[in-house]
Design a protein around this motif. Structure first.
Motif, PDB file in Angstrom:
ATOM      1  N   HIS A   1      35.198  35.784  89.309  1.00  0.00           N
ATOM      2  CA  HIS A   1      33.774  36.302  88.720  1.00  0.00           C
ATOM      3  C   HIS A   1      33.151  35.725  87.787  1.00  0.00           C
ATOM      4  CE1 HIS A   1      36.696  40.396  88.994  1.00  0.00           C
ATOM      5  NE2 HIS A   1      35.648  39.992  90.183  1.00  0.00           N
ATOM      6  N   THR A   2      31.806  35.505  87.625  1.00  0.00           N
ATOM      7  CA  THR A   2      30.715  34.769  86.960  1.00  0.00           C
ATOM      8  C   THR A   2      30.412  36.075  85.439  1.00  0.00           C
ATOM      9  OG1 THR A   2      29.086  34.939  87.985  1.00  0.00           O
ATOM     10  CG2 THR A   2      29.779  33.262  88.627  1.00  0.00           C
ATOM     11  N   GLY A   3      29.357  35.206  84.429  1.00  0.00           N
ATOM     12  CA  GLY A   3      28.267  35.874  84.195  1.00  0.00           C
ATOM     13  C   GLY A   3      28.926  36.562  82.802  1.00  0.00           C
TER      14      GLY A   3
ATOM     15  N   PRO B   1      39.220  36.284  86.098  1.00  0.00           N
ATOM     16  CA  PRO B   1      37.977  34.535  86.247  1.00  0.00           C
ATOM     17  C   PRO B   1      37.891  34.014  87.212  1.00  0.00           C
ATOM     18  CG  PRO B   1      40.298  35.321  84.689  1.00  0.00           C
ATOM     19  CD  PRO B   1      40.356  35.813  85.429  1.00  0.00           C
ATOM     20  N   ASP B   2      38.302  33.367  87.947  1.00  0.00           N
ATOM     21  CA  ASP B   2      38.474  32.341  89.243  1.00  0.00           C
ATOM     22  C   ASP B   2      37.375  32.624  90.001  1.00  0.00           C
ATOM     23  OD1 ASP B   2      40.010  30.510  87.412  1.00  0.00           O
ATOM     24  OD2 ASP B   2      42.285  31.216  89.310  1.00  0.00           O
TER      25      ASP B   2
ATOM     26  N   GLU C   1      30.719  36.170  79.779  1.00  0.00           N
ATOM     27  CA  GLU C   1      29.444  35.078  78.340  1.00  0.00           C
ATOM     28  C   GLU C   1      28.569  35.462  78.617  1.00  0.00           C
ATOM     29  OE1 GLU C   1      30.838  30.980  76.806  1.00  0.00           O
ATOM     30  OE2 GLU C   1      33.181  31.771  77.833  1.00  0.00           O
TER      31      GLU C   1
ATOM     32  N   THR D   1      25.805  38.119  80.047  1.00  0.00           N
ATOM     33  CA  THR D   1      26.375  39.211  79.586  1.00  0.00           C
ATOM     34  C   THR D   1      26.762  39.763  78.069  1.00  0.00           C
ATOM     35  OG1 THR D   1      26.948  40.851  82.030  1.00  0.00           O
ATOM     36  CG2 THR D   1      27.085  41.913  80.186  1.00  0.00           C
TER      37      THR D   1
ATOM     38  N   ASN E   1      29.425  38.968  92.345  1.00  0.00           N
ATOM     39  CA  ASN E   1      30.682  39.158  92.140  1.00  0.00           C
ATOM     40  C   ASN E   1      30.223  38.748  90.099  1.00  0.00           C
ATOM     41  OD1 ASN E   1      32.509  38.108  93.816  1.00  0.00           O
ATOM     42  ND2 ASN E   1      31.657  36.033  94.665  1.00  0.00           N
ATOM     43  N   GLU E   2      28.770  39.038  90.054  1.00  0.00           N
ATOM     44  CA  GLU E   2      27.992  38.670  87.694  1.00  0.00           C
ATOM     45  C   GLU E   2      29.134  39.604  87.555  1.00  0.00           C
ATOM     46  OE1 GLU E   2      24.122  38.294  85.918  1.00  0.00           O
ATOM     47  OE2 GLU E   2      23.989  38.888  87.965  1.00  0.00           O
TER      48      GLU E   2
ATOM     49  N   VAL F   1      30.659  44.841  88.041  1.00  0.00           N
ATOM     50  CA  VAL F   1      30.512  43.613  88.456  1.00  0.00           C
ATOM     51  C   VAL F   1      29.193  44.127  90.158  1.00  0.00           C
ATOM     52  CG1 VAL F   1      32.146  42.566  88.750  1.00  0.00           C
ATOM     53  CG2 VAL F   1      32.229  43.771  90.171  1.00  0.00           C
TER      54      VAL F   1
ATOM     55  N   TYR G   1      39.006  42.387  85.872  1.00  0.00           N
ATOM     56  CA  TYR G   1      38.187  40.916  85.971  1.00  0.00           C
ATOM     57  C   TYR G   1      39.284  39.399  86.040  1.00  0.00           C
ATOM     58  CZ  TYR G   1      36.105  36.805  84.024  1.00  0.00           C
ATOM     59  OH  TYR G   1      35.685  35.652  83.559  1.00  0.00           O
TER      60      TYR G   1
END
Length: 323
Positions: A202-204, A199-200, A206, A208, A238-239, A235, A197
């Motif tokens: 990957h999104t989503g 943080p800068d 929270e 998930t 990027n999700e 992923v 992971y």
């Protein structure tokens, strides 16, 4: 004549001596005085009316503890039985029953309708891995059937509702199996990837965690990620659609993680099993010596754990009695 009375601070060392003599027969870890204090006394759900000792002319020969909390899982209706330990020389079903009666009466005074032996208990009792006593698990998720307490609970009318398997894997030679690598390749062909992971990037995450409807994961995973703990994720683009971890090595060499989950909308691609094996690999890569965990004996994940090389070290019963 044996007397049962409330625990007092003067009983502290004698109870520790009793615990280290009797409870360790059933693989519980021994306590120092400080560890006993931290475990049974200095926790937010301590209740002086839920901790008892039994005394005879020789001193402390019995100890019982439980706890309650309205904000605990099932806490509005249930009290938790933590442990009842009695010196082998005086132990009897009648004496176990007398201790259990006092705990149950306290639960009823607090408005509880059932007494539970369950892994939601906030008082965590460490136990040694039988095949590797230098290693431990951080919570006994029930009562093992080899304990006299189990027989006493059953005699008192408790229902044995489920079995939790305590499992162990020594790390150092773990390799992801070929069929799991094939699953990962198949997932890749559908644009799913297992990675660390970022943080800068990957999104989503929270979203998930929210979809998995596990409040503890939702809080703990986000907290660990914010302080920089590594996390293995699945992923799609990027999700983030799945997670395993965090990847934390405890001081004793044990691998610590909160759990594994895949967003319900992205199940059916083998992501859960691939995440698990890649997580085990990640723990080995950061120098963890072993992994211990527990799971239900009917949980399909049990087969995945055994495929990875985990062994069942102990079995714990989950019990309940309506009050």
């Amino acid at each position: 004549m044996l007397q049962i009375r409330p625990f007092s601070i003067e009983d502290h060392s004698a109870v520790v001596e009793l615990w280290n003599r009797e409870a360790t027969k059933y693989d519980y870890k021994p306590f120092t005085d400080r560890e006993f204090q931290d475990t049974f006394i200095d926790h937010p759900y301590f209740d002086a009316d839920c901790i008892w000792v039994g005394c005879d002319e020789k001193g402390i020969v019995g100890f019982a503890a439980g706890c309650c909390g309205d904000d605990l899982p099932l806490g509005d209706v249930a009290g938790y039985i933590t442990s009842v330990i009695i010196d082998n020389h005086v132990a009897s079903l009648e004496l176990y029953d007398a201790f259990l009666l006092r705990l149950e009466k306290r639960f009823q005074e607090l408005g509880k309708r059932q007494a539970d032996v369950l892994f939601f208990n906030p008082v965590k009792l460490k136990w040694s891995i039988p095949s590797a006593p230098q290693h431990e698990h951080n919570n006994a998720p029930g009562i093992s059937k080899d304990q006299p307490l189990y027989e006493a609970l059953m005699a008192r009318g408790y229902e044995d509702r489920a079995t939790q398997c305590g499992m162990y894997l020594k790390l150092g030679s773990f390799i992801v199996p070929e069929d799991i690598l094939d699953k990962e390749t198949n997932a890749n062909s559908k644009d799913y990837y297992i990675t660390s992971y970022v943080p800068d990037l990957h999104t989503g995450l929270e979203a998930t965690l929210a979809a998995l409807q596990n409040p503890q994961w939702k809080n703990d995973i986000v907290t660990y990620v914010k302080v920089g703990a590594p996390l293995v994720v699945a992923v799609y683009g990027n999700e983030v659609v799945g997670f395993a971890g965090p990847i934390i090595s405890q001081p004793d060499g044990r691998a610590f993680f909160c759990g594994i989950g895949v967003h319900p909308e992205h199940e059916g691609h083998g992501l859960g099993s691939v995440l698990f094996f890649r997580m085990v690999e990640a723990f080995q890569n950061v120098g963890c010596q072993y992994i211990s965990l527990f799971t239900g004996n009917n949980n399909p994940a049990l087969r995945i754990y055994q495929k990875a090389g985990f062994t069942i070290e102990k079995q714990f019963s989950i019990l309940r009695r309506e009050l």
